[in-house]
Write a protein that holds these residues in place. Structure first.
Motif, PDB file in Angstrom:
ATOM      1  N   THR A 137       0.858  -1.176   0.000  1.00 16.17           N
ATOM      2  CA  THR A 137       0.000   0.000   0.000  1.00 16.17           C
ATOM      3  C   THR A 137       0.895   1.227   0.000  1.00 16.17           C
ATOM      4  O   THR A 137       2.052   1.155   0.434  1.00 16.17           O
ATOM      5  CB  THR A 137      -0.968  -0.007   1.201  1.00 16.17           C
ATOM      6  N   TYR A 138       0.373   2.355  -0.514  1.00 15.74           N
ATOM      7  CA  TYR A 138       1.235   3.518  -0.760  1.00 15.74           C
ATOM      8  C   TYR A 138       0.731   4.751  -0.024  1.00 15.74           C
ATOM      9  O   TYR A 138      -0.448   5.105  -0.106  1.00 15.74           O
ATOM     10  CB  TYR A 138       1.305   3.827  -2.267  1.00 15.74           C
ATOM     11  N   HIS A 139       1.662   5.407   0.686  1.00 13.02           N
ATOM     12  CA  HIS A 139       1.377   6.661   1.388  1.00 13.02           C
ATOM     13  C   HIS A 139       1.913   7.825   0.575  1.00 13.02           C
ATOM     14  O   HIS A 139       3.077   7.826   0.162  1.00 13.02           O
ATOM     15  CB  HIS A 139       2.047   6.658   2.772  1.00 13.02           C
ATOM     16  N   ASP A 140       1.073   8.825   0.339  1.00 16.98           N
ATOM     17  CA  ASP A 140       1.487  10.031  -0.386  1.00 16.98           C
ATOM     18  C   ASP A 140       2.028  11.059   0.599  1.00 16.98           C
ATOM     19  O   ASP A 140       1.272  11.650   1.377  1.00 16.98           O
ATOM     20  CB  ASP A 140       0.300  10.616  -1.151  1.00 16.98           C
ATOM     21  N   SER A 141       3.336  11.273   0.571  1.00 14.71           N
ATOM     22  CA  SER A 141       3.967  12.210   1.493  1.00 14.71           C
ATOM     23  C   SER A 141       3.558  13.645   1.167  1.00 14.71           C
ATOM     24  O   SER A 141       3.365  14.006   0.010  1.00 14.71           O
ATOM     25  CB  SER A 141       5.485  12.073   1.421  1.00 14.71           C
ATOM     26  N   CYS A 142       3.448  14.465   2.197  1.00 21.50           N
ATOM     27  CA  CYS A 142       2.856  15.798   2.055  1.00 21.50           C
ATOM     28  C   CYS A 142       3.578  16.688   1.047  1.00 21.50           C
ATOM     29  O   CYS A 142       2.954  17.273   0.160  1.00 21.50           O
ATOM     30  CB  CYS A 142       2.813  16.494   3.410  1.00 21.50           C
ATOM     31  N   SER A 143       4.892  16.832   1.182  1.00 20.63           N
ATOM     32  CA  SER A 143       5.622  17.745   0.303  1.00 20.63           C
ATOM     33  C   SER A 143       5.574  17.284  -1.144  1.00 20.63           C
ATOM     34  O   SER A 143       5.340  18.078  -2.067  1.00 20.63           O
ATOM     35  CB  SER A 143       7.071  17.886   0.764  1.00 20.63           C
ATOM     36  N   GLY A 144       5.807  16.007  -1.377  1.00 18.83           N
ATOM     37  CA  GLY A 144       5.770  15.492  -2.725  1.00 18.83           C
ATOM     38  C   GLY A 144       4.410  15.687  -3.368  1.00 18.83           C
ATOM     39  O   GLY A 144       4.302  16.102  -4.528  1.00 18.83           O
ATOM     40  N   LEU A 145       3.369  15.412  -2.614  1.00 18.48           N
ATOM     41  CA  LEU A 145       2.005  15.533  -3.139  1.00 18.48           C
ATOM     42  C   LEU A 145       1.606  16.978  -3.354  1.00 18.48           C
ATOM     43  O   LEU A 145       1.163  17.366  -4.443  1.00 18.48           O
ATOM     44  CB  LEU A 145       1.029  14.852  -2.175  1.00 18.48           C
ATOM     45  N   ARG A 146       1.768  17.794  -2.333  1.00 15.38           N
ATOM     46  CA  ARG A 146       1.193  19.143  -2.348  1.00 15.38           C
ATOM     47  C   ARG A 146       2.083  20.180  -3.023  1.00 15.38           C
ATOM     48  O   ARG A 146       1.588  21.138  -3.601  1.00 15.38           O
ATOM     49  CB  ARG A 146       0.847  19.568  -0.927  1.00 15.38           C
ATOM     50  N   GLU A 147       3.389  19.989  -2.953  1.00 16.55           N
ATOM     51  CA  GLU A 147       4.293  20.977  -3.560  1.00 16.55           C
ATOM     52  C   GLU A 147       4.772  20.570  -4.953  1.00 16.55           C
ATOM     53  O   GLU A 147       5.115  21.433  -5.762  1.00 16.55           O
ATOM     54  CB  GLU A 147       5.496  21.224  -2.656  1.00 16.55           C
ATOM     55  N   LEU A 148       4.784  19.251  -5.230  1.00 17.93           N
ATOM     56  CA  LEU A 148       5.334  18.786  -6.499  1.00 17.93           C
ATOM     57  C   LEU A 148       4.333  18.012  -7.346  1.00 17.93           C
ATOM     58  O   LEU A 148       4.647  17.619  -8.475  1.00 17.93           O
ATOM     59  CB  LEU A 148       6.573  17.910  -6.247  1.00 17.93           C
ATOM     60  N   GLY A 149       3.145  17.750  -6.820  1.00 22.18           N
ATOM     61  CA  GLY A 149       2.121  17.049  -7.598  1.00 22.18           C
ATOM     62  C   GLY A 149       2.421  15.588  -7.851  1.00 22.18           C
ATOM     63  O   GLY A 149       2.024  15.024  -8.880  1.00 22.18           O
ATOM     64  N   ILE A 150       3.096  14.935  -6.914  1.00 24.24           N
ATOM     65  CA  ILE A 150       3.452  13.526  -7.093  1.00 24.24           C
ATOM     66  C   ILE A 150       2.332  12.651  -6.521  1.00 24.24           C
ATOM     67  O   ILE A 150       2.106  12.614  -5.312  1.00 24.24           O
ATOM     68  CB  ILE A 150       4.791  13.205  -6.406  1.00 24.24           C
ATOM     69  N   LYS A 151       1.658  11.943  -7.396  1.00 24.41           N
ATOM     70  CA  LYS A 151       0.559  11.068  -7.003  1.00 24.41           C
ATOM     71  C   LYS A 151       0.497   9.839  -7.916  1.00 24.41           C
ATOM     72  O   LYS A 151       0.631   8.712  -7.461  1.00 24.41           O
ATOM     73  CB  LYS A 151      -0.763  11.844  -7.059  1.00 24.41           C
ATOM     74  N   ARG A 152       0.287  10.077  -9.205  1.00 18.32           N
ATOM     75  CA  ARG A 152       0.137   8.966 -10.143  1.00 18.32           C
ATOM     76  C   ARG A 152       1.481   8.350 -10.525  1.00 18.32           C
ATOM     77  O   ARG A 152       1.555   7.158 -10.852  1.00 18.32           O
ATOM     78  CB  ARG A 152      -0.571   9.444 -11.414  1.00 18.32           C
ATOM     79  N   GLN A 153       2.544   9.148 -10.512  1.00 16.29           N
ATOM     80  CA  GLN A 153       3.842   8.683 -11.014  1.00 16.29           C
ATOM     81  C   GLN A 153       4.345   7.419 -10.305  1.00 16.29           C
ATOM     82  O   GLN A 153       4.724   6.444 -10.976  1.00 16.29           O
ATOM     83  CB  GLN A 153       4.882   9.798 -10.928  1.00 16.29           C
ATOM     84  N   PRO A 154       4.406   7.392  -8.955  1.00 17.27           N
ATOM     85  CA  PRO A 154       4.904   6.172  -8.310  1.00 17.27           C
ATOM     86  C   PRO A 154       4.017   4.965  -8.560  1.00 17.27           C
ATOM     87  O   PRO A 154       4.515   3.841  -8.697  1.00 17.27           O
ATOM     88  CB  PRO A 154       4.943   6.542  -6.819  1.00 17.27           C
ATOM     89  N   ARG A 155       2.714   5.185  -8.652  1.00 16.76           N
ATOM     90  CA  ARG A 155       1.799   4.063  -8.890  1.00 16.76           C
ATOM     91  C   ARG A 155       1.967   3.500 -10.289  1.00 16.76           C
ATOM     92  O   ARG A 155       1.851   2.281 -10.495  1.00 16.76           O
ATOM     93  CB  ARG A 155       0.363   4.517  -8.619  1.00 16.76           C
ATOM     94  N   ARG A 156       2.226   4.363 -11.278  1.00 14.31           N
ATOM     95  CA  ARG A 156       2.489   3.861 -12.632  1.00 14.31           C
ATOM     96  C   ARG A 156       3.761   3.029 -12.664  1.00 14.31           C
ATOM     97  O   ARG A 156       3.818   1.980 -13.314  1.00 14.31           O
ATOM     98  CB  ARG A 156       2.603   5.040 -13.614  1.00 14.31           C
ATOM     99  N   LEU A 157       4.800   3.490 -11.980  1.00 14.82           N
ATOM    100  CA  LEU A 157       6.052   2.746 -11.945  1.00 14.82           C
ATOM    101  C   LEU A 157       5.879   1.401 -11.237  1.00 14.82           C
ATOM    102  O   LEU A 157       6.339   0.366 -11.730  1.00 14.82           O
ATOM    103  CB  LEU A 157       7.122   3.574 -11.235  1.00 14.82           C
TER     104      LEU A 157
END
Length: 253
Positions: A137-157
């Protein structure tokens, strides 16, 4: 002809001191994605702790030092959303008053990337020949998600890893309670927040917990261990580099 980018790996303090495996996994993944990887030996902290604590002068000093060190590379890649955001978002903010350093901060920011976003969006890479028959299962870290828009990228990989099944995490975008210096200044509040997070992780029914920030993973892994949970924590890039069968975070000898 495709050129080979010369990429500086900004390792981060936590990875260097606590979990060097993430650094080695990052190098392996970047090289597999066709990059020439350099680890500048003179690198040091990005300045995030000073910035978060209100010590702007020290944060600016770190920023200038790192800009001078890193600006000569084609790209800079960081295995941490919070450290990448410090360089990409906050260096231009804190140096906007400095006519000499502001444009250099902007130039470095434009070519600095969090590693999962870089592998997915910039390199268009997928792991080949990597298999791990388990659930995560995957946790979206705050800075990556909110400041850099990282959400779909790790799940695609991660979807390209043979045998790996991703299970949804309730409240995946909710803070784990680490927050850099927050967990030190307000430990009782932090412990309450991470307790809610680890309860959701256990409820997900996965064998592994994945994320893109070691600070968050250390916080959650520590709470899981203290509560007797069997869930094991890894940085996502470890799995992508085929290193998901080694010791989990907190299990190193």
């Amino acid at each position: 002809m495709t050129t080979t980018p010369r990429v500086a790996l900004f390792v981060t303090c936590l990875v260097d001191l606590i979990r060097p495996r993430i650094g080695f996994a990052s190098i392996a993944a970047l090289e597999a994605a066709g990059c020439e990887v350099v680890v500048p030996e003179a690198q040091t902290c990005c300045g995030q702790p000073a910035l978060n604590s209100g010590d702007r002068k020290t944060a600016e000093d770190f920023a200038r030092r790192n800009i001078a060190l890193l600006e000569g590379y084609d790209q800079v890649v960081v295995p941490s959303g919070s450290c990448a955001a410090t360089i990409r978002v906050h260096y231009p903010e804190i140096l906007e008053h400095d006519a000499a350093w502001f444009p250099r901060a902007q130039a470095l920011a434009a070519k600095t990337f969090e590693i999962l976003a870089y592998l997915d969006e910039v390199r268009g890479w997928k792991p080949e020949g990597v298999a791990l028959p388990t659930t995560a299962t995957y946790h979206d870290s705050c800075s990556g998600l909110r400041e850099l828009g990282i959400k779909r990228q790790p799940r695609r990989l991660l979807a390209a890893i043979d045998g790996l099944e991703l299970k949804p995490l309730a409240g995946a975008e909710t803070c784990c309670g680490f927050g850099g210096t927050f967990c030190v200044k307000y430990p009782a509040i932090s412990n309450s927040i991470v307790g809610e997070k680890t309860a959701a992780i256990d409820a997900a029914g996965a064998d592994l917990l994945l994320a893109g920030d070691l600070g968050c993973l250390m916080n959650m892994a520590g709470k899981l261990h203290r509560d007797g949970s069997p869930v094991r924590a890894f940085h996502a890039v470890e799995l992508l580099a085929g290193m998901g069968d080694g010791p989990a975070i907190g299990e190193e000898a």
